[in-house]
Scaffold this motif. Structure first.
Motif, PDB file in Angstrom:
ATOM      1  N   SER A  68      44.223  17.528  67.164  1.00 15.99           N
ATOM      2  CA  SER A  68      44.512  18.360  65.992  1.00 15.99           C
ATOM      3  C   SER A  68      45.936  18.912  66.048  1.00 15.99           C
ATOM      4  CB  SER A  68      43.504  19.508  65.914  1.00 15.99           C
ATOM      5  OG  SER A  68      43.620  20.338  67.053  1.00 15.99           O
ATOM      6  N   LEU A  69      46.356  19.315  67.267  1.00 18.26           N
ATOM      7  CA  LEU A  69      47.735  19.799  67.400  1.00 18.26           C
ATOM      8  C   LEU A  69      48.740  18.691  67.109  1.00 18.26           C
ATOM      9  CD1 LEU A  69      47.503  22.018  70.598  1.00 18.26           C
ATOM     10  CD2 LEU A  69      47.877  22.778  68.267  1.00 18.26           C
ATOM     11  N   THR A  70      48.415  17.481  67.575  1.00 16.89           N
ATOM     12  CA  THR A  70      49.301  16.344  67.273  1.00 16.89           C
ATOM     13  C   THR A  70      49.369  16.091  65.778  1.00 16.89           C
ATOM     14  OG1 THR A  70      48.655  15.395  69.397  1.00 16.89           O
ATOM     15  CG2 THR A  70      49.749  13.941  67.820  1.00 16.89           C
ATOM     16  N   GLN A  71      48.162  16.174  65.133  1.00 16.84           N
ATOM     17  CA  GLN A  71      48.146  15.971  63.680  1.00 16.84           C
ATOM     18  C   GLN A  71      48.927  17.069  62.974  1.00 16.84           C
ATOM     19  OE1 GLN A  71      46.879  13.301  62.258  1.00 16.84           O
ATOM     20  NE2 GLN A  71      47.578  13.981  60.253  1.00 16.84           N
ATOM     21  N   GLU A  72      48.699  18.319  63.437  1.00 15.02           N
ATOM     22  CA  GLU A  72      49.445  19.425  62.833  1.00 15.02           C
ATOM     23  C   GLU A  72      50.949  19.256  63.066  1.00 15.02           C
ATOM     24  OE1 GLU A  72      47.926  23.017  64.376  1.00 15.02           O
ATOM     25  OE2 GLU A  72      45.993  22.873  63.336  1.00 15.02           O
ATOM     26  N   LEU A  73      51.295  18.804  64.285  1.00 16.32           N
ATOM     27  CA  LEU A  73      52.711  18.584  64.570  1.00 16.32           C
ATOM     28  C   LEU A  73      53.291  17.495  63.674  1.00 16.32           C
ATOM     29  CD1 LEU A  73      55.105  19.272  66.405  1.00 16.32           C
ATOM     30  CD2 LEU A  73      54.287  17.541  68.000  1.00 16.32           C
ATOM     31  N   GLN A  74      52.493  16.445  63.471  1.00 16.76           N
ATOM     32  CA  GLN A  74      52.952  15.390  62.563  1.00 16.76           C
ATOM     33  C   GLN A  74      53.093  15.915  61.138  1.00 16.76           C
ATOM     34  OE1 GLN A  74      53.904  12.442  63.623  1.00 16.76           O
ATOM     35  NE2 GLN A  74      54.525  11.826  61.562  1.00 16.76           N
ATOM     36  N   ASP A  75      52.103  16.739  60.728  1.00 20.78           N
ATOM     37  CA  ASP A  75      52.195  17.341  59.395  1.00 20.78           C
ATOM     38  C   ASP A  75      53.416  18.244  59.292  1.00 20.78           C
ATOM     39  OD1 ASP A  75      49.861  16.019  58.820  1.00 20.78           O
ATOM     40  OD2 ASP A  75      48.570  17.775  59.215  1.00 20.78           O
ATOM     41  N   GLN A  76      53.656  19.014  60.362  1.00 20.19           N
ATOM     42  CA  GLN A  76      54.834  19.874  60.348  1.00 20.19           C
ATOM     43  C   GLN A  76      56.119  19.054  60.267  1.00 20.19           C
ATOM     44  OE1 GLN A  76      55.026  23.151  60.193  1.00 20.19           O
ATOM     45  NE2 GLN A  76      52.808  23.489  60.247  1.00 20.19           N
ATOM     46  N   ARG A  77      56.124  17.945  61.015  1.00 14.79           N
ATOM     47  CA  ARG A  77      57.304  17.084  60.938  1.00 14.79           C
ATOM     48  C   ARG A  77      57.473  16.507  59.528  1.00 14.79           C
ATOM     49  NH1 ARG A  77      56.635  13.633  66.586  1.00 14.79           N
ATOM     50  NH2 ARG A  77      57.310  15.323  67.998  1.00 14.79           N
ATOM     51  N   ASP A  78      56.336  16.096  58.926  1.00 15.26           N
ATOM     52  CA  ASP A  78      56.421  15.592  57.553  1.00 15.26           C
ATOM     53  C   ASP A  78      56.920  16.677  56.617  1.00 15.26           C
ATOM     54  OD1 ASP A  78      55.456  13.213  58.525  1.00 15.26           O
ATOM     55  OD2 ASP A  78      53.362  13.642  57.984  1.00 15.26           O
ATOM     56  N   GLN A  79      56.392  17.896  56.809  1.00 12.71           N
ATOM     57  CA  GLN A  79      56.848  18.995  55.962  1.00 12.71           C
ATOM     58  C   GLN A  79      58.334  19.275  56.185  1.00 12.71           C
ATOM     59  OE1 GLN A  79      54.333  22.337  56.689  1.00 12.71           O
ATOM     60  NE2 GLN A  79      52.494  21.374  55.818  1.00 12.71           N
ATOM     61  N   ILE A  80      58.741  19.230  57.477  1.00  9.87           N
ATOM     62  CA  ILE A  80      60.163  19.461  57.759  1.00  9.87           C
ATOM     63  C   ILE A  80      61.025  18.386  57.109  1.00  9.87           C
ATOM     64  CG2 ILE A  80      61.866  19.464  59.620  1.00  9.87           C
ATOM     65  CD1 ILE A  80      59.733  20.810  61.359  1.00  9.87           C
ATOM     66  N   SER A  81      60.567  17.129  57.211  1.00 15.64           N
ATOM     67  CA  SER A  81      61.336  16.054  56.575  1.00 15.64           C
ATOM     68  C   SER A  81      61.375  16.225  55.068  1.00 15.64           C
ATOM     69  CB  SER A  81      60.730  14.699  56.950  1.00 15.64           C
ATOM     70  OG  SER A  81      59.388  14.618  56.485  1.00 15.64           O
ATOM     71  N   SER A  82      60.194  16.623  54.487  1.00 13.92           N
ATOM     72  CA  SER A  82      60.198  16.860  53.037  1.00 13.92           C
ATOM     73  C   SER A  82      61.088  18.038  52.683  1.00 13.92           C
ATOM     74  CB  SER A  82      58.767  17.110  52.551  1.00 13.92           C
ATOM     75  OG  SER A  82      58.231  18.276  53.146  1.00 13.92           O
ATOM     76  N   LEU A  83      61.045  19.093  53.519  1.00  8.06           N
ATOM     77  CA  LEU A  83      61.920  20.235  53.268  1.00  8.06           C
ATOM     78  C   LEU A  83      63.391  19.851  53.393  1.00  8.06           C
ATOM     79  CD1 LEU A  83      60.041  23.101  55.154  1.00  8.06           C
ATOM     80  CD2 LEU A  83      60.354  22.881  52.697  1.00  8.06           C
ATOM     81  N   SER A  84      63.684  18.996  54.391  1.00  4.48           N
ATOM     82  CA  SER A  84      65.079  18.563  54.517  1.00  4.48           C
ATOM     83  C   SER A  84      65.507  17.734  53.308  1.00  4.48           C
ATOM     84  CB  SER A  84      65.245  17.754  55.810  1.00  4.48           C
ATOM     85  OG  SER A  84      64.428  16.592  55.771  1.00  4.48           O
ATOM     86  N   SER A  85      64.581  16.875  52.818  1.00  5.07           N
ATOM     87  CA  SER A  85      64.925  16.105  51.611  1.00  5.07           C
ATOM     88  C   SER A  85      65.079  17.030  50.408  1.00  5.07           C
ATOM     89  CB  SER A  85      63.844  15.053  51.333  1.00  5.07           C
ATOM     90  OG  SER A  85      62.588  15.676  51.105  1.00  5.07           O
ATOM     91  N   ASP A  86      64.157  18.037  50.328  1.00  5.57           N
ATOM     92  CA  ASP A  86      64.292  19.012  49.238  1.00  5.57           C
ATOM     93  C   ASP A  86      65.598  19.793  49.373  1.00  5.57           C
ATOM     94  OD1 ASP A  86      61.867  18.188  48.301  1.00  5.57           O
ATOM     95  OD2 ASP A  86      60.727  19.812  49.258  1.00  5.57           O
ATOM     96  N   ARG A  87      65.971  20.098  50.615  1.00  7.19           N
ATOM     97  CA  ARG A  87      67.234  20.803  50.825  1.00  7.19           C
ATOM     98  C   ARG A  87      68.410  19.965  50.363  1.00  7.19           C
ATOM     99  NH1 ARG A  87      68.898  21.755  56.886  1.00  7.19           N
ATOM    100  NH2 ARG A  87      69.195  19.503  56.605  1.00  7.19           N
ATOM    101  N   ASP A  88      68.345  18.658  50.712  1.00  7.16           N
ATOM    102  CA  ASP A  88      69.429  17.780  50.251  1.00  7.16           C
ATOM    103  C   ASP A  88      69.468  17.720  48.736  1.00  7.16           C
ATOM    104  OD1 ASP A  88      70.002  17.312  52.901  1.00  7.16           O
ATOM    105  OD2 ASP A  88      68.773  15.488  52.999  1.00  7.16           O
ATOM    106  N   GLN A  89      68.270  17.630  48.134  1.00  4.67           N
ATOM    107  CA  GLN A  89      68.230  17.618  46.673  1.00  4.67           C
ATOM    108  C   GLN A  89      68.756  18.928  46.099  1.00  4.67           C
ATOM    109  OE1 GLN A  89      64.240  16.705  45.543  1.00  4.67           O
ATOM    110  NE2 GLN A  89      64.309  14.587  46.333  1.00  4.67           N
ATOM    111  N   ALA A  90      68.359  20.057  46.771  1.00  6.06           N
ATOM    112  CA  ALA A  90      68.843  21.348  46.278  1.00  6.06           C
ATOM    113  C   ALA A  90      70.358  21.442  46.421  1.00  6.06           C
ATOM    114  CB  ALA A  90      68.168  22.471  47.061  1.00  6.06           C
TER     115      ALA A  90
END
Length: 523
Positions: A150-172
């Motif tokens: 579950s921690l690995t999955q959460e970590l993967q989700d966090q990484r996905d969120q971070i990547s999405s946030l970084s893409s959103d940041r680039d878009q912003a």
């Protein structure tokens, strides 16, 4: 046996026979005496007498030998009788010894059988505990694996969120860059529009000034002055809209510059910061709702008391004398296995020694947790802190034997095998590597005032506690030095209590329980 008279008669008979034989021979020789000399006959006679003498001596020696043999036989019979008697006595003693040895062997055999049964029970209990521990380990491993997954999955989700946030940041950032470009273009357009407006106003002012000059030539100087003033007023009125536009544009640029960040990174706007600071400035000097809640909670938790009084003991146990009947039992054992524990109490003893304060026993081992003291001829200088017999540590008890109240805390942790021993808020002893990784089992028997050699029994009067206990408490964790100091100074009990004097099941013998909220009232 033949007597001496019989022997004499036999000797005489033999002499007579020899004499008759010799006389016969002499008669025969007399006939031939003419041919043999006298000395030859005498020599023969001497030889015959010598032979007779030898024969007689031989017979006498044989008779004497037979007499000696019979006499020696009686002595030997007596000796054999004595030897038989001694042998009979030795055999009787051996039989008695063998019987006693057999009885002792039977006793030790029975005891060994009991011990072997106990060992079998312990081995079976250990096997069960080991199986349960293995099962628990498997369950823990499964839970750990599930938690890790579950921690690995959460970590993967966090990484996905971070990547999405970084893409959103680039878009912003791209959007902000576009907004900045659009703002610059709008500023250029506004400047061009201002120039057009100002030029239009100037043209309009010039066109309106020509008719007014023609009209002023037909009027008096006073009228001209008036008209001139009116014209100036109109020009000022006509110029005022341009100034208003410039002021609005300047304010608009300031507002846009405030709303537009100077760096690509996102940060809160100054307007919001002023909105946040405003209520803080308005409420400065007043307690916040959280502070008001803490103050109210402290007022509710701390009852009114006199300064310096210790009012967290609730009750006291009095053990008046040394007896195996004086002890206290609790309603239950430890509810779960303990990897850490803390035992604190106020105590007072006037017996000159410190007996057993606490004993926790199970079917597997009667010394799982013991604070053990004993009355002996030598002066007592320490007590034994036992966890899982035979492992123990010695704790000094000298300061506790002055007939006054003292606060005692014993703390143990299996993480590094560390232990701490506090007397009156001061650290008196400490150490490590004491039963590292060990756990105190649940479901045992907890007794105050006696040391258990069996579960719930097997007491020894020399190990009895004599004195008073107040505020006895057991925790399922290791207390901090600040918490120990707080308990000793009368503050509330920390979290994690397992046993208090409210959990007592029965008070045995002459032990008395006295309710006293403060230590100063426990007399």
């Amino acid at each position: 046996m033949p007597s001496c008279g019989t022997v004499a008669w036999l000797l005489l008979l033999l002499i007579c026979l020899c004499t008759q034989r010799g006389s016969g021979q002499q008669a025969g020789q007399a006939e031939a005496g003419t041919r043999k000399p006298f000395f030859e006959r005498l020599r023969r006679l001497e030889e015959q007498f010598r032979r007779f003498q030898e024969l007689t001596l031989t017979r006498l020696q044989g008779i004497a030998d037979n007499y000696n043999i019979s006499y020696n036989i009686e002595e030997r019979f007596l000796l054999l009788t004595d030897q038989y008697t001694n042998i009979s006595q030795a055999i009787t003693g051996f039989q008695d010894t063998a019987a006693s040895d057999l009885n002792s062997l039977k006793f030790w055999t029975k005891k060994l059988q009991k011990k072997s049964k106990k060992l079998d029970l312990k081995v079976s209990a250990l096997e069960k505990a080991l199986n349960e521990k293995n099962k628990q380990t498997l369950r823990d491993n499964k839970e750990r694996d599930a938690v890790l997954s579950s921690l690995t999955q959460e970590l993967q989700d966090q990484r996905d969120q971070i990547s999405s946030l970084s893409s959103d940041r680039d878009q912003a950032r791209a959007g902000l860059q576009g907004l900045q470009d659009a703002l610059r273009s709008q500023e250029a357009k506004v400047e061009r529009f201002e120039q057009q407006v100002s030029s239009a106003l100037q043209n309009k002012a010039l066109s309106s000034s020509e008719p007014s000059a023609q009209h002023s030539s037909n009027q008096t100087p006073e009228g001209k002055a008036t008209e001139t003033q009116d014209t100036d007023g109109e020009q000022q009125k006509q110029q005022k809209p341009g100034k208003k536009l410039q002021v609005k544009h300047f304010k608009g640029r300031q507002l846009q510059e405030r709303q537009t960040p100077r760096t690509p990174a996102l940060r809160p706007q100054p307007v919001k910061e002023t909105q946040v600071k405003q209520p803080l400035q308005q409420t400065q000097g007043l307690p916040t709702p959280l502070q008001r809640h803490k103050i109210l909670r402290q007022q509710q938790q701390e009852p009114p008391k006199k300064p310096g009084m210790i009012c967290n003991v609730k009750s006291m146990l009095v053990f008046p004398n040394a007896s195996t009947e004086n002890y206290v039992t609790f309603t239950k054992g430890f509810p779960a296995e303990l990897h850490e524990l803390s035992v604190c109490t106020w105590l007072r003893t006037g017996a000159g020694y410190l007996g057993t304060l606490l004993s926790y026993a199970t079917e597997e081992n009667d010394n799982k947790l013991v604070l053990h003291g004993r009355n002996s001829s030598a002066p007592q200088s320490s007590m034994h802190f036992v966890i899982g017999d035979p492992a123990f540590r010695e704790l000094p008890v000298g300061p506790l034997l002055d007939r006054g109240w003292h606060h005692l805390c014993v703390i143990w942790s299996s993480i590094e095998g560390k232990y701490w021993y506090y007397v009156d808020r001061r650290l008196s002893a400490a150490g490590s590597k004491f039963q590292k990784g060990y756990e105190v089992p649940s479901g045992g028997s907890l007794v105050l005032g006696q040391e258990q050699d069996l579960v719930g029994g097997g007491f020894d009067m020399a190990e009895s506690f004599v004195g008073s206990l107040a505020g006895f408490t057991v925790w399922n964790r290791a207390l901090t030095p600040g918490e120990v100091s707080g308990i000793a100074t009368g503050k509330g009990l920390p979290r994690g209590t397992v046993f208090t004097l409210d959990d007592i099941a029965a008070v045995h013998g002459d032990v008395q329980r006295v309710d006293c909220g403060c230590l100063e009232h426990c007399v």
